[in-house]
Design a protein around this motif. Structure first.
Motif, PDB file in Angstrom:
ATOM      1  N   LEU A   1       0.833  -1.202   0.000  1.00 21.24           N
ATOM      2  CA  LEU A   1       0.000   0.000   0.000  1.00 21.24           C
ATOM      3  C   LEU A   1       0.870   1.256   0.000  1.00 21.24           C
ATOM      4  O   LEU A   1       0.584   2.209  -0.728  1.00 21.24           O
TER       5      LEU A   1
ATOM      6  N   THR B   1       2.161   1.760  -3.404  1.00 26.48           N
ATOM      7  CA  THR B   1       1.094   2.214  -4.293  1.00 26.48           C
ATOM      8  C   THR B   1       0.805   3.695  -4.077  1.00 26.48           C
ATOM      9  O   THR B   1       0.686   4.464  -5.040  1.00 26.48           O
ATOM     10  N   PHE B   2       0.709   4.093  -2.806  1.00 24.30           N
ATOM     11  CA  PHE B   2       0.404   5.502  -2.535  1.00 24.30           C
ATOM     12  C   PHE B   2       1.534   6.416  -2.994  1.00 24.30           C
ATOM     13  O   PHE B   2       1.298   7.511  -3.509  1.00 24.30           O
TER      14      PHE B   2
ATOM     15  N   PHE C   1      -7.131  12.335  -8.188  1.00 26.22           N
ATOM     16  CA  PHE C   1      -6.253  11.808  -7.156  1.00 26.22           C
ATOM     17  C   PHE C   1      -7.049  11.170  -6.021  1.00 26.22           C
ATOM     18  O   PHE C   1      -6.820  10.019  -5.637  1.00 26.22           O
TER      19      PHE C   1
ATOM     20  N   GLY D   1       1.131  15.498 -12.614  1.00 26.28           N
ATOM     21  CA  GLY D   1       0.061  16.211 -13.308  1.00 26.28           C
ATOM     22  C   GLY D   1       0.083  17.692 -12.951  1.00 26.28           C
ATOM     23  O   GLY D   1      -0.075  18.571 -13.812  1.00 26.28           O
ATOM     24  N   ILE D   2       0.302  17.980 -11.649  1.00 23.17           N
ATOM     25  CA  ILE D   2       0.360  19.377 -11.211  1.00 23.17           C
ATOM     26  C   ILE D   2       1.552  20.085 -11.861  1.00 23.17           C
ATOM     27  O   ILE D   2       1.454  21.245 -12.271  1.00 23.17           O
TER      28      ILE D   2
ATOM     29  N   HIS E   1       2.824   8.998 -15.854  1.00 25.00           N
ATOM     30  CA  HIS E   1       1.442   8.576 -15.576  1.00 25.00           C
ATOM     31  C   HIS E   1       1.222   7.138 -16.026  1.00 25.00           C
ATOM     32  O   HIS E   1       0.578   6.345 -15.356  1.00 25.00           O
TER      33      HIS E   1
ATOM     34  N   ASP F   1       2.259   4.600 -13.711  1.00 24.91           N
ATOM     35  CA  ASP F   1       1.296   4.434 -12.632  1.00 24.91           C
ATOM     36  C   ASP F   1       0.159   3.516 -13.063  1.00 24.91           C
ATOM     37  O   ASP F   1      -0.290   2.658 -12.298  1.00 24.91           O
ATOM     38  N   VAL F   2      -0.304   3.684 -14.312  1.00 26.31           N
ATOM     39  CA  VAL F   2      -1.350   2.789 -14.829  1.00 26.31           C
ATOM     40  C   VAL F   2      -0.885   1.336 -14.725  1.00 26.31           C
ATOM     41  O   VAL F   2      -1.613   0.459 -14.256  1.00 26.31           O
TER      42      VAL F   2
ATOM     43  N   HIS G   1      -7.554  17.380 -11.368  1.00 21.60           N
ATOM     44  CA  HIS G   1      -6.493  16.507 -10.864  1.00 21.60           C
ATOM     45  C   HIS G   1      -6.767  16.064  -9.439  1.00 21.60           C
ATOM     46  O   HIS G   1      -6.506  14.923  -9.068  1.00 21.60           O
TER      47      HIS G   1
ATOM     48  N   LEU H   1       1.034   6.642  -6.740  1.00 19.60           N
ATOM     49  CA  LEU H   1      -0.193   7.382  -7.046  1.00 19.60           C
ATOM     50  C   LEU H   1       0.022   8.870  -6.823  1.00 19.60           C
ATOM     51  O   LEU H   1      -0.327   9.708  -7.660  1.00 19.60           O
ATOM     52  N   THR H   2       0.608   9.210  -5.676  1.00 21.58           N
ATOM     53  CA  THR H   2       0.835  10.618  -5.360  1.00 21.58           C
ATOM     54  C   THR H   2       1.789  11.238  -6.370  1.00 21.58           C
ATOM     55  O   THR H   2       1.588  12.372  -6.816  1.00 21.58           O
TER      56      THR H   2
ATOM     57  N   SER I   1       2.152  10.456  -9.399  1.00 25.51           N
ATOM     58  CA  SER I   1       1.431  10.681 -10.646  1.00 25.51           C
ATOM     59  C   SER I   1       0.620  11.976 -10.552  1.00 25.51           C
ATOM     60  O   SER I   1       0.572  12.776 -11.490  1.00 25.51           O
ATOM     61  N   PHE I   2       0.018  12.178  -9.377  1.00 28.28           N
ATOM     62  CA  PHE I   2      -0.747  13.404  -9.150  1.00 28.28           C
ATOM     63  C   PHE I   2       0.164  14.630  -9.211  1.00 28.28           C
ATOM     64  O   PHE I   2      -0.122  15.599  -9.925  1.00 28.28           O
TER      65      PHE I   2
ATOM     66  N   TRP J   1       7.270  20.912  -8.403  1.00 29.03           N
ATOM     67  CA  TRP J   1       6.391  19.739  -8.447  1.00 29.03           C
ATOM     68  C   TRP J   1       7.067  18.548  -9.113  1.00 29.03           C
ATOM     69  O   TRP J   1       6.868  17.406  -8.706  1.00 29.03           O
TER      70      TRP J   1
END
Lengths: 651, 309, 202, 119
Positions: C67, C70-71, D16, C81-82, C182, C185-186, D12, C74-75, C77-78, C98
């Motif tokens: 976990l 994964t987090f 998320f 994006g930012i 990204h 992450d997929v 986003h 995931l983070t 990837s976020f 970022w």
């Protein structure tokens, strides 16, 4: 001393007179090349004009030359096999040597001959057909070529250093695994294919983007020349099929070198999974080498029947359907693995369904000739011969698709006959047809018609004499890949060998024709040799490096045909603007040379050398990443001068 | 272009010519002359498909010849005959999509039926239990174990006629394929798994059997003979083997497994007492014992121990 | 080549023909990557349960660590994006910050993955242990290698950004490396689900 | 364009939070729930696919610009081939253990369960 022992016993292949002969000729040819280049002070020219080029036309030509060389090697392999099967008692080849030869024959013909030949034609023709000045990624295109060239070199090196792979071009595990097949030979297969596979994948991406994004204004998808369409569909298949091969090869490499258990007998590995992955790629691969040939035939038949292509849309859709189906038929290569009734029934039916779009294409070609006015120039002869021969290959393919009957055909000469009928009548005829058709565009002169016809008749008759009897050999129970035969198969084998000799004569005449035409053929004064219909004929011959001085606006299908009717050219003086072109680069060549070193290290399991080579590759990537060279502009004046010179003869 | 007619004829004559050559040149087409019900049903399917395919070939060849003869560019051709703008005909295109679909359906139905038929013992002898024979290969020889009779043979096989044989196929090393063309189609032998193949002989005789899946330097010699004889002769052969042949000790079996060629042998017990290569446990039995034997190139000349040099 | 057909509006990376072609080409490459990873997934699925004498996955997989990994991804990837968002706003500083966070998270992920591999090897599960473990290590290892490659690649591009600022070329490169990130992450989502979760269930 | 004025775009954040929730839900379904195994496998695979689409649309802007359709079609075809490879391999490779004595029977079950998971 130990080192010398190693060199003599493991490194160099020893003990075979044929191989000594080959070694001597390799050394002599290399010396001759070095000598000629040095004597005429051509090293700089070679580097500047060819090794560093990113011009799609030159890359295309290099592909074709390499493919012809590989066709020669694969053909010699074939003749050696035919000799052995004609004189089985003479021990011309022993079993081991025979096994190596049929393995390299298959691998070379598919991976290093058929694909590069077609990719070479695509490279040269597709940008011209869509009115582009180059492909989308010229640097990547050079990288593709050099990865293929070095991959082929790696594979061919096995012949004299370390021993040729001997597990068949399908390399079924566990026989091809480290336990049953130790040594570097099989590694050559894995790494050679891997390296050239990278290039093929890049080519696929390159052409998809080129065709989607670089078409001349007004050239909608449904106005594309059919060869470009076939390239587009082929590229899609490449992009979605080649990664499977990449993974399969990598897994077997890891098995052999790093001791994993994907396809091994120990550690609960699953040897059948290799066959599964291999054919998941392998079946789409068959369409990768056949669809571009279909495209070539369509262009030629339409040009020489002097008619529009019959059923253009049906031709396109049938290719789309073939591409889709090609991914769901792979199990027909191993019906006899015992996967059960449901699996075999499903894959029997999907396989037979492919016959439907293929049949549509055959009838559309016939439809194209209907009410035409057919000329029988050499390219057209190849295309015409394709139809009946391919139909024979196709219907026997349907027979093979019937799983219950396949239990009797599988692994026999029936199968051998079938796929040679498909791949020679389809791909090889297609390559010859395409090369003779576009030859004047590439080299500024036609190939001699008379020699062309002689070579055609020898090759086509030889082809039928060689492979038609093999269907019957299959019925008589002769398995493929056997180096010796039973007496009752003798007569048919001798017949087949006679055919093989005729084909060899045909090929020899073809190659001689290249030389003869270079010396004596009349130079083209005009870009439109055959009264063509697609845009490649709109440029002058030889094609200027920027392809089109001005890109015409396309108003319908068969762009050039319309332009001729309206009296337009690709040189509208008042519209000439500076043309942006990409710069040449030595990075692709150097990078793949490093890849070659890395591969060689991996093949011999000399991990240090492998890592050193890999670092070189990475360094080249970094250099490329920091390279902001944006290409250069061709001035209006230079364009006008070039065009004036090129078009002098026309008026 | 004047002799295009001649050329076309020559062209069309080619397959026919080679066919003639074939019939005179070669003895028999084993696959088309099967000696048992399995091969028989496969032959029927093959003949059916050949007939359909010949019709298709004939149609295409005739249309092809018509086009290139009638529409060739020749002096004095009727100008009205040339229509450069003709580019399609929807009806025709539908016709030549639908007809192949019908043909494919016509081929699919008997194919699927036969596929499922071959998964079972042939109906012709359903009154008798099939004879179970474990057919195991190791590079490059065949072991045939008869568990009920408790005998084993190497590189040859005796079977009773008019009774189904249930082959349990597996391999001790590389993948092979058991094929007796006179009796019917093949299936793969693979280590760690077991395939079932039903065959049956209706006629007495000696048939060629072989591995048809390439597996290395001994592949061409990886063959065996099948002696099909009536039930009585078969029984007496079994008795004879039981009484005269030695037992197959594990030691003997292990040495037989080493890569190489082997002569015909028989034993009065089976290797199944020691290992079944078709199971997960038996899959690496040979590798554990003979791993090093594959390191050296083999010079195969046939006969016992030839692989050991 | 009409490399400089400008579109005066819209994100910088799409303004040249070359930029548009590169991005499309990269998407197609990602299509090929889908196939590459699905082949590895297929191999993993087929070899599932073939552990031979090595430990079974359910004994080794631990939910907390998976976990966390994964987090982290995931983070990242976020935040990636930012970063792209800031680039499109024209904020070079925001992009740096970022993207920096993204790479740090990526490094954290890699650290955990290396720890995990070493831990498993101690427990007797490594590449040559069995077919199952070969498939496990090659599947997750290929993903890990992609992450490593992504990080190094992004660092190179950060250097180029520092040298040249935001241009159509540098922003195109950033955008493409973002797509790549990204995408990894997929892939990880599917590894998380079909390798770890199913490995714990079955 | 209004999105560009914000420091953190809403889309986003939604993506998320969504993927965090989906991840936790999948983890709970796997170890916390009492559902039968095939159900678990099906549901977590569905959750994974939803998450993949969140990434593709909300983070990667798959459909932006005039190439959006091509990009989406390309990914969809990729997924189609992926399903063919995974499901097809499992389907065609799950055979031949009918007579496996011992260890193999376990195998068989697991392969079958896997098959469920990928449909």
């Amino acid at each position: 001393m130990e080192f010398i022992d190693f060199l003599l016993e493991d490194f160099f292949v020893t003990g075979q007179p044929l191989i000594y002969g080959a070694m001597v000729s390799i050394v002599l040819v290399s010396i001759a090349i070095v000598f000629v280049l040095s004597y005429f002070k051509k090293w700089g020219w070679l580097w500047r004009e060819w090794l560093t080029t990113v011009d799609h036309k030159k890359i295309g030509i290099m592909y074709i030359i390499a493919a012809l060389a590989m066709l020669f090697r694969g053909g010699v392999d074939a003749l050696l096999m035919r000799t052995q099967l004609t004189l089985p008692g003479m021990e011309f080849l022993d079993s081991q040597h025979y096994n190596e030869i049929f393995t390299t024959h298959g691998t070379i013909m598919i991976i290093f001959m058929a694909m590069p030949f077609l990719i070479g034609l695509m490279n040269y023709i597709v940008p011209l057909q869509i009115g582009a000045r180059d492909v989308a990624f010229p640097f990547l295109n050079a990288l593709s070529f050099w990865s293929f060239a070095f991959g082929a070199m790696i594979f061919n090196l096995s012949f004299v250093i370390g021993g040729s792979p001997d597990a068949g071009w399908t390399s079924y595990t566990p026989m091809a695994g480290a336990t049953l097949n130790p040594g570097p030979a099989q590694n050559y297969y894995l790494i050679g294919l891997q390296v050239s596979g990278i290039g093929t994948l890049a080519t696929g991406i390159n052409f998809i983007v080129t065709i989607l994004k670089m078409r001349a204004p007004g050239m909608k998808m449904m106005r594309l020349p059919i060869f470009t369409w076939s390239t587009f569909i082929t590229s899609i298949i490449i992009v979605f099929a080649f990664p499977i091969l990449t993974v399969a090869l990598a897994l077997m490499t890891i098995d052999r070198i790093f001791g994993s258990h994907f396809f091994t007998l120990t550690g609960e590995g699953m040897p059948m999974m290799w066959a599964n992955l291999f054919w998941l790629w392998g079946h789409p691969e068959v369409y990768i080498v056949i669809l571009p040939a279909f495209g070539i035939f369509s262009e030629i038949i339409s040009t020489f029947a002097r008619k529009q292509l019959f059923g253009y849309k049906a031709m396109v859709y049938s290719m789309v359907v073939i591409a889709g189906l090609s991914f769901v038929v792979w199990v027909h290569h191993f019906f006899t693995m015992g996967a059960g009734g449901a699996v075999n029934s499903f894959f029997s039916i999907t396989t037979m369904l492919i016959a439907v779009p293929t049949g549509v294409k055959i009838f559309n070609w016939l439809g194209t000739m209907y009410k035409g006015r057919i000329r029988f120039d050499t390219p057209m002869l190849w295309s015409l011969a394709f139809i009946p021969c391919f139909v024979i290959g196709g219907v026997t393919g349907v027979m093979l698709a019937m799983a219950a009957a396949d239990y009797q055909y599988h692994n026999t000469y029936f199968l051998v006959a079938h796929f040679h009928y498909v791949l020679i009548a389809g791909t090889v005829f297609g390559c010859f047809a395409g090369l003779t058709y576009w030859y004047p565009k590439m080299f500024g002169h036609k190939m001699n018609e008379k020699l062309g016809k002689i070579s055609f008749w020898f090759f086509v008759i030889g082809f039928n004499v060689c492979f038609f009897p093999m269907y019957f050999l299959g019925f008589a129970g002769m398995p493929r890949r056997t180096y010796t035969i039973e007496p009752e198969w003798m007569a048919l084998n001798v017949t087949a060998s006679i055919g093989a000799i005729l084909m060899a004569i045909g090929f020899a005449v073809f190659v001689y024709n290249i030389y003869y035409s270079f010396r004596y053929s009349q130079r083209e004064t005009h870009g439109d040799t055959w009264d063509g219909r697609a845009l490649e004929w709109a440029t002058t011959t030889p094609v200027p490096f920027y392809n089109f001085a001005t890109v015409p606006k396309i108003e319908g299908p068969e762009a050039y045909w319309r332009m001729k009717e309206n009296g337009r050219t690709t040189y509208e003086k008042e519209k000439v603007e500076p043309i942006h072109m990409p710069s040449d680069s030595g990075v692709p060549f150097v990078m793949m040379a490093f890849m070659f070193i890395a591969s060689f290290g991996l093949i011999w399991e000399w991990i240090g050398i492998a890592i050193a080579g890999l670092i070189g590759v990475l360094a080249c990537m970094v250099i490329r990443s920091f390279d902001y060279d944006d290409g250069f502009y061709v001035s209006v004046e230079e364009i006008k001068q070039t065009e004036k010179k090129a078009r002098e003869g026309e008026q | 272009m004047k002799n295009i007619y001649l050329r076309v004829k020559l062209w069309a004559a080619l397959p026919a010519l080679s066919l003639l050559l074939l019939v005179s040149g070669c003895g028999e087409l084993t696959v088309l002359d099967p000696k048992g019900p399995v091969g028989e049903s496969q032959k029927d399917l093959i003949i059916f498909s050949i007939i359909l395919m010949l019709i298709i070939v004939a149609v295409v060849f005739i249309a092809f010849t018509y086009m290139i003869v009638k529409y060739r560019d020749r002096p004095g051709r009727d100008e009205k005959d040339y229509d450069p703008d003709h580019h399609g005909n929807t009806t025709l295109e539908i016709v030549w999509t639908v007809i192949p679909l019908i043909i494919v359906t016509a081929l699919s139905i008997p194919t699927v039926i036969t596929i499922y038929e071959l998964e079972e013992a042939p109906e012709a002898s359903s009154d008798k239990e099939p004879l179970v024979v474990y057919a195991t290969t190791a590079d490059w020889k065949w072991f045939f174990s008869y568990p009920e009779e408790n005998i084993e043979t190497v590189n040859y096989l005796h079977i009773p006629t008019d009774r189904a044989i249930e082959f349990r196929l597996s391999s001790a090393d590389s993948m092979a394929s058991l094929w007796i063309p006179a009796l019917g189609g093949q299936k793969y032998n693979m280590a760690g798994m077991e395939n079932t193949l039903y065959l049956q002989a209706d006629e007495e005789g000696t048939y060629e059997g072989r591995n048809s899946n390439y597996n290395g330097s001994g592949f061409a010699e990886h063959t065996f003979e099948v002696h099909a004889e009536n039930e009585e002769d078969f029984e007496s052969w079994v008795e004879k083997v039981k009484n005269t042949a030695p037992e197959l000790t594990q030691e003997e079996y292990d040495s037989l497994l080493a890569p190489g060629l082997e002569e015909e042998l028989e034993f009065s017990s089976t290797h199944l007492d020691y290992v079944d290569h078709g199971t997960n446990e038996g899959r690496d039995y040979l590798i554990e014992r003979h791993k090093d034997a594959f390191e050296e190139p083999l010079h195969l000349k046939g006969g016992r121990g030839a692989g050991d040099e | 080549m009409s490399a400089h057909t400008d579109i005066s509006t819209g994100p910088l990376e799409y303004r040249t023909q070359e930029g548009r072609m590169n991005i499309l080409g990269f998407w197609i490459f990602l299509g090929a990557e889908v196939v590459l990873f699905s082949t590895l997934f297929a191999t993993y699925a087929v070899l599932f349960g073939r552990t031979a004498d090595a430990p079974v996955p359910a004994d080794l997989f631990e939910m907390p660590m998976v976990l966390i990994m994964t987090f982290l991804l995931l983070t990242s990837s976020f935040t990636c994006g930012i970063a792209i968002h800031h680039m499109r706003r024209g904020s070079l500083k925001g992009l740096f910050v970022w993207l920096g966070i993204t790479l740090a998270l990526g490094l954290g992920f890699l650290g955990f993955e290396i720890y995990e591999f070493v831990h498993y090897a101690h427990e007797g599960a490594s590449l040559p242990s069995s077919a199952f473990w070969s498939a496990f290590f090659v599947l997750t290892g290929t993903h890990g290698l992609h992450v490593l490659l992504g990080i190094s690649w992004a660092v190179l591009i950060l250097i180029q950004l520092r040298q040249r600022g935001l241009t159509p070329v540098t922003s195109r490169k950033v955008f493409i490396v973002g797509l790549y990130w990204h995408f990894l992450d997929v892939i990880w989502i599917f590894i998380f689900t079909s390798v770890y979760l199913i490995g714990m269930v079955v | 364009m209004s999105e560009l004025t914000k420091r953190i775009p809403k889309q986003h954040v939604v993506g998320f939070v969504g993927s965090i929730i989906l991840t936790v839900a999948a983890a709970w379904a796997a170890v916390g729930s009492d559902l039968p195994t095939p159900w678990i496998i099906t549901s977590i695979m569905v959750l994974a696919v939803i998450q993949a689409f969140i990434q593709l649309f909300m983070f990667m802007h798959m459909t932006e610009t005039e190439s959006g359709g091509i990009q989406a079609g390309n990914m969809l075809y990729g997924f189609f081939v992926a399903v063919v490879i995974v499901a097809g391999s499992i389907w065609t490779m799950s055979f031949g253990y009918t007579h496996d004595h011992g260890g193999g029977s376990d195998n068989d079950n697991e392969t079958e369960e896997h098959e469920h998971m990928d449909h």
